[in-house]
Design a protein around this motif. Structure first.
Motif, PDB file in Angstrom:
ATOM      1  N   ILE A  95      -1.265  51.561  30.337  1.00 20.40           N
ATOM      2  CA  ILE A  95       0.162  51.606  30.625  1.00 20.40           C
ATOM      3  C   ILE A  95       0.923  51.263  29.361  1.00 20.40           C
ATOM      4  O   ILE A  95       0.674  50.228  28.747  1.00 20.40           O
ATOM      5  N   ASP A  96       1.823  52.155  28.981  1.00 16.40           N
ATOM      6  CA  ASP A  96       2.632  51.978  27.780  1.00 16.40           C
ATOM      7  C   ASP A  96       1.745  51.738  26.552  1.00 16.40           C
ATOM      8  O   ASP A  96       2.030  50.879  25.725  1.00 16.40           O
ATOM      9  N   GLY A  97       0.643  52.492  26.490  1.00 14.18           N
ATOM     10  CA  GLY A  97      -0.228  52.424  25.322  1.00 14.18           C
ATOM     11  C   GLY A  97      -1.176  51.236  25.303  1.00 14.18           C
ATOM     12  O   GLY A  97      -1.991  51.110  24.393  1.00 14.18           O
ATOM     13  N   ILE A  98      -1.097  50.363  26.313  1.00 14.10           N
ATOM     14  CA  ILE A  98      -1.963  49.177  26.315  1.00 14.10           C
ATOM     15  C   ILE A  98      -2.991  49.309  27.432  1.00 14.10           C
ATOM     16  O   ILE A  98      -2.630  49.599  28.575  1.00 14.10           O
ATOM     17  N   PRO A  99      -4.269  49.119  27.133  1.00 18.43           N
ATOM     18  CA  PRO A  99      -5.289  49.155  28.198  1.00 18.43           C
ATOM     19  C   PRO A  99      -5.071  47.972  29.149  1.00 18.43           C
ATOM     20  O   PRO A  99      -4.820  46.853  28.694  1.00 18.43           O
ATOM     21  N   ILE A 100      -5.176  48.255  30.415  1.00 21.53           N
ATOM     22  CA  ILE A 100      -4.793  47.267  31.439  1.00 21.53           C
ATOM     23  C   ILE A 100      -5.986  46.898  32.302  1.00 21.53           C
ATOM     24  O   ILE A 100      -6.799  47.747  32.661  1.00 21.53           O
ATOM     25  N   GLN A 101      -6.084  45.640  32.607  1.00 16.71           N
ATOM     26  CA  GLN A 101      -7.042  45.190  33.624  1.00 16.71           C
ATOM     27  C   GLN A 101      -6.264  44.391  34.666  1.00 16.71           C
ATOM     28  O   GLN A 101      -5.594  43.419  34.340  1.00 16.71           O
ATOM     29  N   PHE A 102      -6.367  44.823  35.944  1.00 14.40           N
ATOM     30  CA  PHE A 102      -5.653  44.101  36.982  1.00 14.40           C
ATOM     31  C   PHE A 102      -6.504  42.947  37.490  1.00 14.40           C
ATOM     32  O   PHE A 102      -7.727  43.029  37.487  1.00 14.40           O
ATOM     33  N   ARG A 103      -5.820  41.903  37.922  1.00 14.65           N
ATOM     34  CA  ARG A 103      -6.536  40.786  38.513  1.00 14.65           C
ATOM     35  C   ARG A 103      -5.780  40.342  39.770  1.00 14.65           C
ATOM     36  O   ARG A 103      -4.562  40.204  39.753  1.00 14.65           O
ATOM     37  N   LEU A 104      -6.523  40.131  40.838  1.00 20.18           N
ATOM     38  CA  LEU A 104      -5.899  39.720  42.102  1.00 20.18           C
ATOM     39  C   LEU A 104      -5.899  38.202  42.204  1.00 20.18           C
ATOM     40  O   LEU A 104      -6.955  37.577  42.165  1.00 20.18           O
ATOM     41  N   LEU A 105      -4.703  37.620  42.296  1.00 20.59           N
ATOM     42  CA  LEU A 105      -4.611  36.177  42.526  1.00 20.59           C
ATOM     43  C   LEU A 105      -4.352  35.973  44.016  1.00 20.59           C
ATOM     44  O   LEU A 105      -3.284  36.327  44.513  1.00 20.59           O
ATOM     45  N   SER A 106      -5.336  35.467  44.719  1.00 19.61           N
ATOM     46  CA  SER A 106      -5.188  35.368  46.167  1.00 19.61           C
ATOM     47  C   SER A 106      -4.838  33.950  46.582  1.00 19.61           C
ATOM     48  O   SER A 106      -5.426  32.993  46.092  1.00 19.61           O
ATOM     49  N   GLU A 107      -3.860  33.832  47.461  1.00 17.45           N
ATOM     50  CA  GLU A 107      -3.431  32.518  47.929  1.00 17.45           C
ATOM     51  C   GLU A 107      -3.445  32.462  49.445  1.00 17.45           C
ATOM     52  O   GLU A 107      -3.359  33.483  50.120  1.00 17.45           O
ATOM     53  N   ASP A 108      -3.515  31.235  49.954  1.00 16.42           N
ATOM     54  CA  ASP A 108      -3.615  30.997  51.390  1.00 16.42           C
ATOM     55  C   ASP A 108      -2.308  30.400  51.902  1.00 16.42           C
ATOM     56  O   ASP A 108      -1.874  29.367  51.426  1.00 16.42           O
ATOM     57  N   ASP A 109      -1.674  31.059  52.874  1.00 18.40           N
ATOM     58  CA  ASP A 109      -0.430  30.477  53.420  1.00 18.40           C
ATOM     59  C   ASP A 109      -0.641  29.821  54.781  1.00 18.40           C
ATOM     60  O   ASP A 109       0.314  29.323  55.392  1.00 18.40           O
ATOM     61  N   GLU A 110      -1.885  29.832  55.280  1.00 17.99           N
ATOM     62  CA  GLU A 110      -2.220  29.188  56.559  1.00 17.99           C
ATOM     63  C   GLU A 110      -1.355  29.678  57.718  1.00 17.99           C
ATOM     64  O   GLU A 110      -1.262  29.012  58.737  1.00 17.99           O
ATOM     65  N   ALA A 111      -0.699  30.813  57.560  1.00 20.43           N
ATOM     66  CA  ALA A 111       0.225  31.339  58.577  1.00 20.43           C
ATOM     67  C   ALA A 111       1.343  30.340  58.868  1.00 20.43           C
ATOM     68  O   ALA A 111       1.882  30.303  59.953  1.00 20.43           O
ATOM     69  N   ASN A 112       1.677  29.521  57.885  1.00 14.93           N
ATOM     70  CA  ASN A 112       2.663  28.456  58.047  1.00 14.93           C
ATOM     71  C   ASN A 112       3.832  28.726  57.094  1.00 14.93           C
ATOM     72  O   ASN A 112       3.629  28.853  55.895  1.00 14.93           O
ATOM     73  N   PRO A 113       5.060  28.838  57.630  1.00 15.67           N
ATOM     74  CA  PRO A 113       6.201  29.219  56.794  1.00 15.67           C
ATOM     75  C   PRO A 113       6.410  28.298  55.592  1.00 15.67           C
ATOM     76  O   PRO A 113       6.748  28.762  54.503  1.00 15.67           O
ATOM     77  N   GLN A 114       6.204  26.988  55.816  1.00 14.42           N
ATOM     78  CA  GLN A 114       6.433  26.059  54.715  1.00 14.42           C
ATOM     79  C   GLN A 114       5.415  26.260  53.599  1.00 14.42           C
ATOM     80  O   GLN A 114       5.748  26.290  52.424  1.00 14.42           O
ATOM     81  N   LYS A 115       4.141  26.428  53.990  1.00 14.87           N
ATOM     82  CA  LYS A 115       3.094  26.686  53.003  1.00 14.87           C
ATOM     83  C   LYS A 115       3.355  28.009  52.297  1.00 14.87           C
ATOM     84  O   LYS A 115       3.066  28.167  51.117  1.00 14.87           O
ATOM     85  N   ALA A 116       3.916  28.967  53.038  1.00 16.08           N
ATOM     86  CA  ALA A 116       4.171  30.287  52.458  1.00 16.08           C
ATOM     87  C   ALA A 116       5.121  30.191  51.276  1.00 16.08           C
ATOM     88  O   ALA A 116       4.913  30.840  50.251  1.00 16.08           O
TER      89      ALA A 116
END
Lengths: 366, 309, 384
Positions: free
Chosen positions: C69-90
């Motif tokens: 992308i835009d001349g730069i080789p890209i590696q994506f990384r997934l940062l996964s987080e847990d919200d516990e289905a709780n609005p405050q944690k979200a």
């Protein structure tokens, strides 16, 4: 060891210069803490700290009711909810009202205090566990109403909750956005930290002063022996109602700040488990002791977060896999901690020094 | 079908389970003055153990008679719950008998959280389905539908409650229990082993809880690690409504609460012209509780305690 | 004293807990972080994990393409987080992701968490694509950053309402909901669709997610003798409810939303579940453009079947990456307008967004329990 520590503490507090120096140090440390956190472990921790300060305020409010006046309240979260919803309704697109925070804060506090009296009035004659179950019911009633007041007239949006709540803004400056002052960049959560810290400081001062005041002594008298208190000429009805109202007021203020910090409220944040959690903060820390309660609140909000960010990685490095879900582990440890702390220190981690002697004579028999 | 008769019947089924659980609360409270918050979780453990035994038996001896199967599962559940209660009392409550009043309440909450999460780790988070080992038959009674399981629930609850009343009022053990609840010190001086009586009280309550757990799981065909918590609260409410510490009060409170919930949910909408609906079912129950307590601060059948209690 | 000491321990522990993230891989590719949030613990953690895997699969596949992308080789990384289905944690984890310099977020799973978190993403200009939040509010807040790749409650409620009245011929209808954000939202939309279609609502009853006894409200419903009972809620309640419906001798049809169209419902309802109808957004997996291959690929990698929304999380991730490619930039401010103009052939179908960020022409499929299995009935909608 204990006596050594006590002695050291007394000497330290006895020396005015050392005391002053200690306060200055504490002040600087607290002022720098958010920057330390955001530069080492990320701004999230400042947000967690913000929530911890809100819970501390909440726990101090409950401490007035349970710790000072000895009235077991299992529905305290209702006042937090009233404060939060008051803020949400008066400063959000819900009714298109956008009152400034200095207007809402007293309104929220007043509303919560009113509900405190509403709960207190019919329960004046109840004692101990009867009071506990009625307050629990009261908490549930408030939550159920918040969850269902979307019909026939929509007030609270029901379970969907109210979003886009205005943040605190001073002179038109929105406090959730990033600001620069004197060359230092403050992000929203930092500013909230300072606002909350100031309010918490005020709460502590009020609590400490209250405890030592006439009213505080009246509460203590009621807690220890209601009949004797009455005989001494204390108007137990008014004094009890005052405890409910004041405790509720702090809950209401904390709730309002919670709503504005999170920008969203929904009834699920105000369940019975939250009430129990706040009660645990009070009892675990040291019921009736302002600093003990403060310690309890900070421990119970910050420790689970630390556990959450360490439980999975530690299991993974030790066993190569996550065996126990961190949520389950966190709750397991929490349950275990409650039991162990109570067994080892039945009066809490940091009990009030005076209360001790009173309790030793307080035999459950009869 | 008669709708009102059906609602009354629904209430009685629900109420007899509440009553069974409420008895456990009230017995412990009568003797120790302690809200045993973990009691609801004992109900859950009872249901889970029985379910595990039935599932195991079904897979090993699919031909076994359902009566024998339920007897084995019931015995296992009752034994496990009784020993659980024994250890809970021994480890979490006994050391705190002279501690400030809120300390055992907090350990009770701790035990409750602990048991729920242990159950969740062992049995998972999903609702578990309970195999129907008895064929469900539906009968008509006064114009209401009643299933064989519901008849079973009402009969078993009634028998157990009657049995308990007999034990408490007409046996030596019962007399010792009543003496202990009057005054532990005096009971001790009269030669009663107070610790033993307290342990036995906990175990009897837990046995009733185990049976309640099995009945509920059988009636609704589901079991879940969190099923005990709300049930416990409702049962505690029932015990307070009837006058906590009073066995007859617990039964009355349980049945009354079941009826209030059922009739409240069924008619609250019509009574308020559609303003309040069945979502206020629990509000209805709590409001009745508050009103009763305002006029009778110690519950319907509670004894009037003097101010100097 | 104690306070200060414990504070010191706390700070030390937090320093240990946080760990720095590098911005480049060993072979010189620039790392681009994409966030994912769902409940990874708690009662619906299996669904959160499922979404995480869907998004992870998309990221892995994109990385195999050696994107530039835009001349730069890209590696994506997934940062996964847990919200516990709780609005405050979200809101806490949303803040955490924003601080970790993500360029976009796939999530959250529930409406109740997606809505409060969306404010934080919007304030920071981070594009958000939710795979499974269906509450209307989410896209009705005028946030340019909010998108979803699944039909919303309004679309689903409308299809269900029309189906109940026009296809099943039900005129008198009773509605039950579980007072959760999901159940209420769906039931409200269903109610208004029924009224539009000329049906009659006989009563609206309510329960909650802690209950297993529904006999009181079902008895009341029985007295009104409706043609159809609609339930806005999840399988855990619908299963026992179905049994009680049959035990009380009710003969009304039973219809519910996607929360009930699960194998768990079948397990809990047993033989009494026979004949129940439920809907699910999108096409059945086997009828999706790349559904079969996706199912096999997923199973091969994770050695487990897809639970529910993984294909949507997969599509959500690819829609985001696709927008970056078209914009030739990973800067959220630059690629955001391109995201709004997406026209992407996903495994769940063609994905385009309307001016609010809702999925355009989202289709809904209907299923019925026949001989103990969910049987596909038909798909409604899909074209514009």
């Amino acid at each position: 060891m204990k006596y050594f520590m006590q002695d050291l503490w007394r000497r330290f507090t006895g020396n005015r210069r050392a005391l002053f120096f200690g306060y200055v140090l504490l002040f600087v440390a607290l002022a720098l803490l958010p920057f330390l956190l955001s530069n080492t472990v990320g701004r999230t921790w400042v947000r967690i700290l913000d929530f911890a300060l809100i819970y501390a305020m909440l726990a101090l409010g409950l401490n007035i009711v349970v710790g000072f006046a000895g009235l077991l309240d299992l529905g305290y979260i209702a006042f937090y909810a009233v404060g939060a919803y008051t803020w949400a309704l008066l400063a959000s697109p819900q009714f298109d009202l956008h009152l400034p925070f200095w207007a809402i804060l007293p309104i929220g506090a007043g509303m919560a205090a009113l509900f405190g009296v509403l709960l207190g009035a019919p329960t004046l004659r109840l004692r101990g566990d009867y009071l506990a179950i009625v307050t629990l019911g009261f908490g549930e009633i408030i939550r159920i109403f918040l969850n269902n007041l979307d019909h026939p007239v929509n007030v609270t949006n029901g379970p969907i909750g109210i979003n886009k709540i205005d943040p605190i803004s001073i002179g038109g400056a929105d406090l959730t956005k990033t600001h620069e002052l004197l060359g230092i960049v403050f992000s929203g959560v930092h500013i909230y930290y300072y606002v909350l810290l100031i309010l918490l400081f005020l709460t502590i001062v009020i609590c400490v002063r209250l405890e030592k005041s006439r009213i505080g002594r009246a509460w203590l008298a009621i807690r220890e022996d209601e009949l004797a208190a009455q005989a001494m000429g204390i108007n137990t009805r008014n004094v009890k109602l005052l405890a409910f109202a004041l405790g509720a007021m702090f809950g209401g203020v904390a709730g309002g700040l919670f709503a504005s910090l999170q920008g969203f409220v929904s009834p699920e944040s105000f369940g019975l488990l939250e009430s129990i959690m706040v009660l645990c903060m009070v009892v675990l820390g040291g019921m009736g002791h302002v600093y003990g309660v403060l310690l309890g609140a900070l421990l119970l909000t910050v420790l689970p977060e630390i556990l959450r960010s360490t439980a999975s990685p530690i299991q993974r490095t030790l066993f190569g896999e996550v065996y126990i879900d961190p949520e389950a582990l966190r709750m397991l440890l929490f349950g275990l901690a409650l039991i162990l702390v109570m067994l080892v220190r039945p009066t809490g981690l940091w009990p009030a020094p005076k209360r001790r002697t009173v309790i030793d004579q307080d035999i459950v028999e009869d | 079908m008669d709708i009102f008769a059906q609602q009354v019947l629904n209430g009685l089924v629900l109420g007899s389970v509440y009553a069974l659980v409420a008895l456990g609360y009230t017995m412990v409270y009568g003797i120790l003055g302690l809200i045993n918050f973990a009691h609801g979780e004992v109900v859950m453990i009872g249901a889970m153990i029985a379910l595990a035994v039935v599932s195991a038996l079904l897979s090993v001896f699919p031909e076994m008679s359902p009566f024998l199967m339920i007897a084995l599962a019931g015995t296992a559940a009752i034994l496990v719950c009784m020993s659980l209660a024994f250890f809970i009392e021994r480890l979490a409550y006994r050391p705190l008998r002279n501690a400030p009043r809120l300390a055992p309440l907090i350990t009770a909450i701790g035990i409750s959280i602990l048991l729920q999460n242990i159950a969740m780790i062992i049995w998972g988070r999903k609702y578990k389905t309970v195999p129907q080992i008895f064929p469900t038959e539906t009968f008509e009674l006064f114009g209401a539908n009643i299933t064989s399981v519901q008849i079973f629930i009402i009969t078993v609850s009634a028998l157990l409650m009657a049995g308990l009343l007999v034990i408490v009022h007409f046996t030596k053990l019962g007399r010792a229990m009543r003496a202990t609840s009057e005054s532990q010190r005096v009971a001790g001086l009269m030669g009663i082993n107070v610790n033993k009586i307290i342990s036995v009280t906990f175990m009897i309550g837990a046995g009733l809880a185990a049976v309640a757990g099995i009945l509920i799981a059988g009636n609704y065909s589901v079991a879940h690690y969190s099923m005990g918590f709300m049930l416990g609260l409702k049962a505690f409410t029932a015990a307070v409504l009837g006058g906590i510490g009073n066995l007859g009060g617990a039964v009355l409170g349980g049945l009354l609460l079941g009826l209030i919930e059922s009739i409240g949910a069924g008619y609250i909408g019509d009574l308020t012209g559609g303003f309040l609906g069945s979502h206020y079912q629990d509000v209805f129950a709590f409001v009745v509780l508050i009103v009763v307590l305002v006029f009778r601060p110690t519950g319907i059948m509670g004894e009037r305690v003097s101010e100097r209690a | 004293m104690i306070l200060k000491r414990s504070l010191a321990i706390v700070v030390a522990a937090m320093v240990v807990a946080g760990c720095g993230a590098e911005s480049e891989t060993s072979d010189g590719k620039q790392i681009i972080n994409i966030g994912h949030v769902g409940p990874l613990t708690g009662p619906i953690s299996h669904l959160g994990k499922d979404n995480e895997r869907g998004a992870g699969l998309a990221v892995d596949e994109a990385n195999e393409l050696d994107l530039v992308i835009d001349g730069i080789p890209i590696q994506f990384r997934l940062l996964s987080e847990d919200d516990e289905a709780n609005p405050q944690k979200a809101t806490v984890v949303a803040q955490k992701l924003v601080d970790s310099n993500i360029v976009g977020v796939v999530g959250h799973l529930n409406s109740g968490t997606t809505i409060p978190a969306s404010t934080i993403y919007f304030n920071s200009g981070i594009p958000q694509v939710s795979p499974s939040a269906t509450a209307i509010t989410y896209t009705h807040q005028d946030y340019q950053t909010a998108h979803r790749v699944m039909a919303n409650d309004e679309q689903q409620g409308k299809v269900l309402g029309d189906y109940a009245v026009k296809t099943l011929g039900a005129m008198g209808i009773a509605i039950i909901d579980d007072r959760s954000a999901y159940g209420k939202g769906l039931a409200d939309e269903f109610e208004s669709a029924i009224k539009d279609a000329g049906g009659k609502i006989l009563t609206r009853e309510f329960t909650d997610i802690t209950k297993t006894d529904f006999t009181a409200i079902l008895t009341k419903i029985k007295g009104l003798n409706p043609d159809l009972i609609f339930y806005g809620g999840m399988d855990s309640q619908a299963g026992p409810m179905m049994k009680q419906i049959k035990n009380l001798g009710l003969t009304s049809l039973f219809l519910a939303g996607d929360g009930v169209q699960t194998t768990q419902f079948m397990v809990l309802a047993g033989a009494e579940g026979e004949g129940a109808y439920a809907s699910s957004p999108g096409l059945p997996l086997d009828q999706m453009a790349g559904g079969k291959e996706f199912r096999e690929k997923f199973k091969q990698i994770y050695r487990e079947d897809i639970q529910l929304y993984a294909p949507y999380a997969y599509d959500a991730t690819f829609v985001m990456i696709n927008a970056m490619m078209r914009a030739n930039s990973t800067d959220p401010a630059i690629y955001l307008p391109f995201l709004r103009n997406t026209d992407f052939p996903g495994v769940t179908g063609r994905i385009r967004f309307d001016e609010r960020g809702d999925l355009r022409g989202g289709s809904i499929s209907l299923y019925q329990v026949v001989e103990g299995k969910w049987q596909y009935v038909e798909t409604i909608g899909g074209a514009d």
